[in-house]
Design an enzyme around this catalytic site. Structure first.
Site, PDB file in Angstrom:
ATOM      1  N   ASP A   1      46.832  13.660 -66.716  1.00  0.00           N
ATOM      2  CA  ASP A   1      46.321  12.398 -67.237  1.00  0.00           C
ATOM      3  C   ASP A   1      47.526  11.483 -67.412  1.00  0.00           C
ATOM      4  O   ASP A   1      48.675  11.938 -67.457  1.00  0.00           O
ATOM      5  CB  ASP A   1      45.547  12.601 -68.551  1.00  0.00           C
TER       6      ASP A   1
HETATM    7  C1  BGC Z   1      42.522   8.234 -69.249  1.00  0.00           C
HETATM    8  C2  BGC Z   1      42.051   8.696 -67.881  1.00  0.00           C
HETATM    9  C3  BGC Z   1      42.335   7.633 -66.859  1.00  0.00           C
HETATM   10  C4  BGC Z   1      43.803   7.334 -66.869  1.00  0.00           C
HETATM   11  C5  BGC Z   1      44.194   6.259 -65.879  1.00  0.00           C
HETATM   12  C6  BGC Z   1      43.942   7.737 -69.240  1.00  0.00           C
HETATM   13  O1  BGC Z   1      44.262   7.071 -70.421  1.00  0.00           O
HETATM   14  O2  BGC Z   1      42.377   9.281 -70.184  1.00  0.00           O
HETATM   15  O3  BGC Z   1      40.684   8.994 -67.915  1.00  0.00           O
HETATM   16  O4  BGC Z   1      41.898   8.039 -65.596  1.00  0.00           O
HETATM   17  O5  BGC Z   1      44.191   6.877 -68.157  1.00  0.00           O
HETATM   18  O6  BGC Z   1      43.745   5.022 -66.324  1.00  0.00           O
END
Ligand code: BGC
Length: 755
Positions: free
Chosen positions: A228
């Site tokens: 993530d």
């Molecule tokens: C989120 C993800 C997301 C990623 C990219 C993170 O803060 O938890 O779900 O895909 O950011 O934006």
């Protein structure tokens, strides 16, 4: 990409492949002809930020169709429909030069308070898994990758970058990993995104058991594990555990740490090669589609049609559908300023936006009376706005009251603290109802709201969740009967927050959240305690009625090879065409561990014309009856009767059939340390003990008093070796091994568990 490409790269180049070049792009190596690819959120629309994007900010993303978010798609219970949405997402991703879409999110709704529940499908792993797989299949059918997320046990936003979810293995396997397992094994996503949180003390991005043993070795995942965004704490540890790609860019810093570790021998360079090769393979699959575009109008129409199959009609006392000529007032700011998606990384810029009041007016063929009734930026009542709304309602036969959660109440990054609608909206609802108009409530909310305090004031309640950019039209379609509602609850609506299983353990304390409720999440908990709920899991009304009959349940094969064929007939016995969601629940045989009363194992949504019948067929397998044995660490069935229920919700079971299962526990033997209860449960065991535990003849007793009926119960839990020490047991400790051998020898088919 072929192995020889990797062979030509330097160590530093190999390391560079395993992290981002920017917020959304992987690193290119021009001299070797390796391009960079673009990853974008996800999941219910394409959030393509031109280079230099700002992650959670939405200002810079290109317009895209905002399809219903997962909370709504989950309520469709329709894998075919969700796949269609996936295909449209794939087309838009191609047109925007996005090679991997970051979604779906298949985390379980452990608590209704999770601020990000709008981005997840359900409290049930089977429903989440099947719909998640459908979305992946749709996206990937367009030649665009999907990244299923957030792996795993990311069920809250509070302290999400540090908190340790403390979850026992059975609960993980049965509830929190199960949807991921389904998606990975059925839909083969190109990517899996690890979560921010720790799992039992270890960051998921450094969790070897999770990322390598379970995901790759057990489920045979062949794609790329991406972190993530910003989740990586120790890059070397993460790579070692099985994390292939760190996102976003670390500016080269963590690539250097990989190189240093490889050079000093702290990291096996072969491991780096494996991850680099996986990224190369991904880049090889992720081809660009230059010059493509998508049909925004067609996708908007699709978004409306889909949304119309997601909203859940909770209650209807004959007021819906509305006649076009009915005298109707519409109140509530949300009727003209819709909430249609949640905040955070999934928030996209829609291509257009429908609102309820304009769409209802269009269907009624005249401008309907509207009053906002409350302000969205103020939770308290607004007497002037309320008065105006009450005046309109007093003149209307029916008043549609649009209420819901203000945007700032739920978002990625933080959790909710209560389930209530804003006080001002509730006051409006009461005042409108007091006029005597028939009240139809339309809800807009990403997480469950409490209905128990005001439900009785209404003639109908339509749970619209967050329905995407065409939600306004879809709601109008349902209210006027252009669409027949067919959504079903993918999560229980509890009477009170305090009634939910995780209430005492959410969001945890001191950096830890204990999943103390175990597998009893959502309806599994409410059903286990026989607790009352406002609306149960699986519930949803239609403008027609369905009858169920002709259940047939047949078992073929045994153990892990077992196949159970279930069929049932469903008939539309009403006067309108409609869709029914036929749900199959399994109540497993009783076991040495506490199991849920029943669990959803299969479902199918079917469209039927008035009077039409169809026979639905389901195939259940070993895993649908098994539980994860926490000691043996294997999927297990204990012998006994299982029941298969077919019905319209978790609490509206229309047909039931039982089957006898032989069980798959291996033959269990007793030892000198097994309790008396186990010894006497073995065929012939009691006889052997009676023969052995013999007092001197002068006592006149046939056998030790411990074997009398009254004493047996009290002594049942005493290990035999200890019992032998008690005066009056008359049991020779030296003979225990011999007796165990004798008893075990006569217990060929023994399938009790030795405690
Ligand atoms: C989120 C993800 C997301 C990623 C990219 C993170 O803060 O938890 O779900 O895909 O950011 O934006």
């Amino acid at each position: 990409m072929a192995d020889h490409v990797l062979a030509r790269l330097t160590l530093a180049e190999r390391a560079s492949l395993t992290s981002g070049e920017s917020l959304w792009r992987t690193q290119a190596i021009e001299r070797a002809g390796i391009p960079s690819i673009t990853l974008s959120d996800g999941p219910h629309g394409v959030r393509r930020q031109p280079d230099g994007g700002d992650h959670l900010g939405v200002g810079h993303s290109l317009p895209a169709t905002c399809f219903p978010p997962a909370v709504a798609l989950g309520s469709s219970w329709d894998a075919t429909l969700v796949r269609t949405v996936g295909e449209a997402l794939g087309r838009e991703a191609r047109a925007m030069d996005v090679q991997v879409l970051l979604g779906p999110g298949v985390n379980i709704k452990r608590s209704p308070l999770c601020g990000r529940n709008f981005e997840y499908f359900s409290e049930d792993p089977r429903l989440s898994g099947v719909l998640g797989a459908a979305l992946v299949l749709g996206i990937q059918a367009q030649g665009v990758g999907a990244a299923v997320k957030h792996f795993a046990a990311n069920n809250q936003e509070t302290d999400r970058l540090r908190v340790s979810a403390e979850v026992d293995e059975r609960t993980l396997r049965e509830i929190y990993l199960s949807a991921f397992q389904h998606v990975v094994t059925v839909a083969r996503p190109w990517m899996v995104m690890s979560a921010y949180n720790r799992l039992n003390g270890v960051y998921t991005s450094e969790h070897r058991w999770l990322l390598t043993e379970v995901l790759r070795e057990e489920w045979d995942f062949r794609g790329v594990v991406v972190s993530d965004w910003g989740a990586v704490d120790d890059r070397v540890a993460a790579l070692r555990a099985g994390l292939d790609l760190e996102m976003p860019t670390s500016g080269g810093g963590t690539d250097a740490s990989l190189v240093a570790a490889a050079e000093t021998g702290a990291l096996d360079p072969a491991l780096l090669d494996v991850s680099a090769q996986r990224v190369l393979d991904l880049v090889g699959k992720a081809v660009p589609y230059p010059g493509e575009s998508f049909d925004a109008e067609a996708h908007h129409r699709l978004a409306r049609e889909v949304a119309g199959q997601c909203a859940v009609l909770l209650k209807n006392e004959g007021v819906l559908p509305l006649r076009p000529e009915a005298s109707v007032a519409v109140v509530g700011e949300l009727a003209r300023s819709p909430r249609y998606q949640g905040a955070g990384s999934s928030q996209i810029v829609p291509t257009r936006l429908d609102d309820v009041v304009s769409e209802m007016s269009a269907l009624a063929g005249r401008e309907l009376a509207f009053a906002p009734g409350y302000r969205l930026d103020d939770q308290e009542r607004n007497p002037a706005l309320e008065e105006e709304a009450v005046r309109l309602a007093g003149n209307a036969e029916v008043t549609v009251v649009c209420v819901g959660l203000p945007g700032e109440e739920e978002s990625e990054g933080y959790d909710r603290t209560h389930l209530d609608l804003p006080a001002g909206q509730l006051a409006l609802l009461e005042a409108v109802a007091a006029t005597g108009t028939r009240v139809v409530v339309v809800l807009s909310n990403g997480g469950v709201v409490r209905v128990a305090g005001w439900d009785h004031l209404t003639a109908a309640v339509l749970e619209g969740w967050l329905l995407g950019q065409a939600g306004g039209g879809a709601i109008a379609d349902i209210l006027y009967g252009v669409a027949n509602p067919s959504g079903r609850l993918a999560e229980t609506i509890p009477l009170r927050l305090e009634d939910t299983a995780s209430y005492l353990n959410f969001p945890g304390e001191l950096g830890t959240v204990r999943y103390a409720e175990g597998v009893f999440v959502g309806y599994r908990y409410h059903d286990a305690i026989g607790g009352e709920v406002s609306y149960p899991f699986g519930h949803g009304l239609s403008y027609t009625e369905f009858a169920y009959d002709e259940l047939d349940v047949r078992v073929r094969g045994e153990g892990e090879e077992m196949v159970v064929k279930v069929s049932a007939r469903v008939t539309n016995v009403g006067e309108r065409a409609g869709r029914e969601v036929v749900q199959v629940y399994v109540a497993a045989p009783s076991a040495n561990v506490r199991r849920p009363e029943r669990e959803l194992r299969a479902f199918q949504k079917v469209a039927l014309a008035p009077g039409e019948s169809t026979t639905l067929r389901f195939t259940l397998a070993f895993g649908d009856f098994a539980y994860f044995h926490p000691v043996r660490r294997l999927w297990t069935i204990e012998p006994g009767a299982a029941t298969v229920h077919v019905g319209a919700s978790s609490r509206d079971l229309r047909l039931s059939g039982t089957l006898e299962l032989p069980g798959t526990l291996p033959r269990v033997v007793v030892t000198p340390d097994s309790p008396l209860a186990d010894w006497i449960a073995v065929p012939g065991g009691l006889e052997v003990l009676r023969r052995e535990m013999r007092p001197p003849a002068e006592t006149g007793q046939p056998h030790s008093r411990f074997l009398n009926d009254s004493a047996l119960r009290m002594a049942a839990s005493v290990p035999l070796r200890r019992l032998a020490r008690f005066p009056g047991a008359y049991l020779d400790p030296e003979r225990l091994e011999t007796l165990a051998a004798e008893v075990n020898g006569g217990a060929d088919q023994l399938v009790i568990e030795s405690r």
